[in-house]
Write an enzyme that holds these catalytic residues in place. Sequence first.
Site, short mmCIF file in Angstrom:
data_model
loop_
_atom_site.label_atom_id
_atom_site.label_comp_id
_atom_site.label_asym_id
_atom_site.label_seq_id
_atom_site.Cartn_x
_atom_site.Cartn_y
_atom_site.Cartn_z
N HIS A 1 0.83 -1.21 -0.05
CA HIS A 1 0.09 -0.25 -0.02
C HIS A 1 0.96 1.21 0.01
CE1 HIS A 1 -2.66 -3.12 1.40
NE2 HIS A 1 -3.71 -2.41 1.04
N PHE B 1 8.98 16.73 -8.81
CA PHE B 1 8.17 16.57 -7.51
C PHE B 1 8.24 18.07 -7.05
CE2 PHE B 1 9.62 12.22 -8.08
CZ PHE B 1 8.45 11.63 -8.10
N GLU C 1 16.10 19.81 -2.77
CA GLU C 1 15.75 18.44 -3.47
C GLU C 1 17.23 18.04 -3.89
OE1 GLU C 1 13.56 19.41 -7.14
OE2 GLU C 1 11.64 19.37 -6.12
MN MN Z 1 2.69 -2.20 3.27
MN MN Z 2 10.97 19.29 -8.40
#
Ligand code: MN
Ligand code: MN
Length: 175
Positions: A23, A156, A169
């Site tokens: 998950h 991101f 980053e």
């Molecule tokens: Mn898991």
């Molecule tokens: Mn970025």
Amino acid sequence: SLPAGFTRIKHADYTNSGYDRGHLVRSEERTIDDADNKSTFLLTNILPQRPDLNQGVWYDMEQWCETMCKDSTKELFVIAGGIYTSNSKINNLVAIPDSCFKIVVVLEAGQRLSSITKTTRIEAVIMPNIQGIRADNWQKYKRTVDEIEAATGYDFLNYVRKDIQAVIESKPSIF
Ligand code: MN
Ligand code: MN
């Protein structure tokens, strides 16, 4: 709610595959109401993870995240997913990531985008999707967000100001 023509993965597709249903968002992390919690069991929230990753070092980092929120009053913004390089699949159907990444932006409770500065704590990892890593500490797999961007092709934290992104980053976590 997938568009027509999309392949629908079922829980049974994982059975006896040697992979856990890993998950991305844990059930324990979505508890506001029943619908919120049930959403974590959709297969769109799940990818194949080797048991030693899912139950071992990946879980170790999940526990760290939980502790940060429960004991340290932090609010975490988490991005996670798979890195796919070898095009391997379960039963020619479920794509298997070769490694999994997680990016954690550590803020104080209630803080949002505008609170992110060049000194905001970021924890980022890339963990291999293999056996034999069950007892490892998650800190062993620390990487920079830049490395994860290079491996995935994503940008991101893209709403964060460019000059701040450039700093947070590129440097490994010092914690
Ligand atoms: Mn898991
Ligand atoms: Mn970025």
